[in-house]
Design an enzyme around this catalytic site. Structure first.
Site, short mmCIF file in Angstrom:
data_model
loop_
_atom_site.label_atom_id
_atom_site.label_comp_id
_atom_site.label_asym_id
_atom_site.label_seq_id
_atom_site.Cartn_x
_atom_site.Cartn_y
_atom_site.Cartn_z
N LYS A 158 15.36 29.26 -22.43
CA LYS A 158 15.12 30.65 -22.05
C LYS A 158 14.47 30.78 -20.67
O LYS A 158 14.48 31.85 -20.09
CB LYS A 158 14.28 31.36 -23.11
CG LYS A 158 15.02 31.52 -24.43
CD LYS A 158 14.22 32.37 -25.42
CE LYS A 158 15.01 32.65 -26.69
NZ LYS A 158 15.16 31.43 -27.54
C1 LIG Z 1 16.24 31.29 -28.45
C2 LIG Z 1 16.53 29.93 -28.96
C3 LIG Z 1 17.75 29.60 -29.60
C4 LIG Z 1 18.81 30.64 -29.88
O1 LIG Z 1 19.46 31.08 -28.72
P1 LIG Z 1 20.37 32.41 -28.77
O2 LIG Z 1 20.78 32.67 -27.38
O3 LIG Z 1 19.48 33.48 -29.33
O4 LIG Z 1 21.51 32.12 -29.68
C5 LIG Z 1 17.97 28.28 -29.98
N1 LIG Z 1 17.04 27.33 -29.78
C6 LIG Z 1 15.85 27.60 -29.19
C7 LIG Z 1 14.88 26.50 -29.04
C8 LIG Z 1 15.56 28.89 -28.76
O5 LIG Z 1 14.37 29.15 -28.19
#
Ligand SMILES: *Cc1c(COP(=O)(O)O)cnc(C)c1O
Length: 432
Positions: A107
Site C-alpha cells: 500500500k
Molecule cells: C491491503 C492488503 C491486501 C489486500 O489488497 P486489496 O487491494 O485490498 O485486494 C493483501 N495483503 C496485505 C498485506 C494488505 O495490506
C-alpha cells in the site's frame, strides 16, 4: 483524461476532481475513460529500463494529459524510492516482493503516489488546510500516514479501533507527529469507517472544512499499483522467463488485482490471473456460481484480506462488461483456511528457506495448486512477514528478524487522541 463512475449515473469528471472526491456521488467507483495500449517497442525494450522509467511510461498513459511531464516524473520517481524485486522461491514460482517501502506493505506505492499528487493539486489551487480522513484496521493507516507525512497543506486523521490493531501497526501511525493525528476510537473498525462516512455526508463540516478521503477506491491510489506488474515482467524477461506469466494476487478489496488487469489491457503479456483469498471466499463463490453474495467478513490470520464485500468488484465487472463468462476466463480463484495458511507458511519455510507472510502464503499456495509446467507463476508478496511477527513466529516455532525500519517505529512515542464512537465528539474535534 476524464473519469467515469461505474454506476454511470453522474457525468465524467477530470483527474483532480476524481482524486479529491474519491467515490462518485452515485456511489460508483471512478474508472479512466480510456486504457491506452502501450506500443510494442516498449515491451521489446522493457528489460533495459529501470523501475522508475517503466513506471513513468505507464503513469504518462493515464495522467500525462493532466499533469506536466516534469511534475509527473518527479511524483513517480519520488514515490518509487524503493525496489520491488522478483525473487525465486522454488520450481517455477517467484515472489514479487512489495514490502520494501517505508511501512513494509504494497500500500506504500499507492499511498505515496496519492499524497504527492494531492499535494501538487492543493499547491496549484493555493488551497490550505485540507483534511484527509482515513479509517483503518491496520495497514492502510500506516501507509497513508507515512505517505502524507510532511506534505504541505494537508493534515491526516487516522481513525482506528482501540485494542484491535497489532502493536507494530499502531506504532506506524501513532508515533509520527507533524501533520498526522491518530484517533483511537472506543469501538470496532466498522465504527471508525462509519464516522468517516458520516463526516463526508455532514453539510456543516463540508461547508467549513476541506475534507477528502484516502481509501483504496481512490484512482490515485489504485492506478499506480499497475507499475510493479510491468516491472516484474521486465525482471522475468531479463532471466528469459517471460513466457506464460501467471500473476497470483492475495486479495481483499481487489484493488491490487484490478491494477494488474488494467496492466494487461495496456498490453502487458500476462497469460492469466489468480485471486487468492482467505476464508472470506465471496469472489471464489462468484466464480463458481455467477452470484455475488456479500456478507460480513470473518476474522483470519491474513487480516488485511478480511473483506466481505470487496469494493473493487465494481471495477472488475466494469472491465469485463459485467460478463461472468469473461471474468471466469480471465481470473481464477482459490481460498485457504487459517490452517491451510499455517501449513503453507511452515512447509515453504522448511522446504525452501523462504519466509512468507500469511497473505503471501495464500498467493504462493494458489500457484502451487494450479501452475502447469510451461507457466511461470508470480505471487505478490504484499507485506513483510515481520509485520505479523507473533503469528509467523508461532507458526514456524522460531523468532524472526525484525527489520531496522520496523524497529525504528517501535522506538517512537505513541501519541493518540482517545474518542468515543459518537459522531458529535468527532465532529466537534474536527471543528476545533
Ligand atoms: C491491503 C492488503 C491486501 C489486500 O489488497 P486489496 O487491494 O485490498 O485486494 C493483501 N495483503 C496485505 C498485506 C494488505 O495490506
Amino acid at each position: 483524461m476524464k473519469y467515469y463512475s461505474t454506476n454511470k449515473q453522474v457525468a465524467g469528471i477530470n483527474l483532480q476532481e476524481a482524486v479529491v472526491k474519491g467515490l462518485a456521488s452515485d456511489r460508483g467507483l471512478y474508472m479512466p475513460d480510456e486504457i491506452k495500449r502501450l506500443p510494442q517497442s516498449f515491451f521489446d525494450n522493457i528489460e533495459n529500463l529501470s523501475f522508475q522509467e517503466i513506471a513513468y511510461t505507464v503513469a504518462d498513459a493515464f495522467f500525462g494529459e493532466d499533469i506536466e511531464a516534469d511534475t509527473l516524473k518527479d511524483i513517480v520517481y519520488d514515490t518509487l524510492s524503493f525496489d520491488t524485486p522478483v525473487v525465486h522461491v522454488n520450481d517455477n514460482i517467484y515472489s514479487l516482493e512489495l514490502f520494501h517501502g517505508p511501512t513494509l506493505a504494497f500500500k506504500d506505492v499507492g499511498a505515496r503516489f496519492m499524497a504527492r499528487l494531492l499535494g501538487y493539486f492543493i499547491k496549484k489551487q493555493e488551497q490550505k488546510d485540507v483534511k484527509v480522513l482515513v479509517a483503518t484496521s491496520g495497514d492502510t493507516g500506516s501507509a497513508v500516514a507515512n505517505g502524507f507525512l510532511g506534505v504541505e497543506g494537508i493534515h491526516v486523521y487516522v481513525l482506528y479501533p482501540k485494542g484491535k490493531v497489532s502493536q507494530i501497526q499502531e506504532c506506524q501511525f501513532t508515533t509520527l507527529g507533524q501533520n498526522i493525528t491518530a484517533i483511537e476510537i472506543d469501538g470496532t473498525f466498522d465504527d471508525c469507517q462509519a464516522l468517516v462516512k458520516k463526516a463526508f455526508l455532514d453539510e456543516e463540516l463540508n461547508g467549513k472544512l476541506n475534507l477528502t478521503s484516502a481509501n483504496s477506491i481512490n484512482v490515485a491510489r489504485f492506478l499506480p499499483q499497475s507499475f510493479y506488474y510491468f516491472h516484474a515482467y521486465a525482471q522475468l524477461k531479463r532471466q528469459g522467463k517471460e513466457k506464460n506469466v501467471v500473476f497470483c494476487v492475495p486479495s481483499g478489496n481487489f484493488g491490487n488485482i484490478t491494477a494488474g488487469l488494467i496492466a494487461k489491457r495496456m498490453g502487458l503479456p500476462v497469460k492469466r490471473f489468480i485471486a487468492a483469498n482467505n476464508s472470506n471466499d465471496i469472489f471464489y463463490e462468484y466464480l463458481q456460481t455467477g452470484k455475488y453474495n456479500p456478507r460480513p467478513s470473518v476474522h483470519t490470520i491474513a487480516n488485511a484480506m478480511d473483506v466481505g464485500d470487496p469494493s473493487n468488484f465494481a471495477r472488475i465487472l466494469d472491465l469485463y462488461g459485467h460478463s461472468w463468462e469473461k471474468i471466469k476466463s480471465g481470473i481464477s480463484g482459490y481460498w485457504y483456511s487459517d490452517d491451510a495458511i499455517r501449513k503453507t507458511l511452515k512447509g515453504t519455510f522448511e522446504k525452501t528457506g523462504y519466509l512468507l507472510d500469511p497473505h503471501g502464503a495464500c498467493g504462493y499456495q494458489a500457484l502451487a495448486d494450479s501452475l502447469t509446467v510451461d507457466e511461470t507463476g508470480v505471487f505478490l508478496e504484499t507485506a513483510h512477514p515481520a509485520k505479523f511477527a507473533e503469528t509467523v513466529e508461532t507458526i514456524i516455532g522460531k523468532d524472526i528478524d525484525i527489520p531496522e525500519k520496523l524497529k525504528a517505529f517501535m522506538k517512537g512515542e505513541k501519541q493518540s487522541v482517545n474518542m468515543t464512537k459518537d459522531f458529535a465528539d468527532f465532529k466537534s474535534f474536527l471543528l476545533q
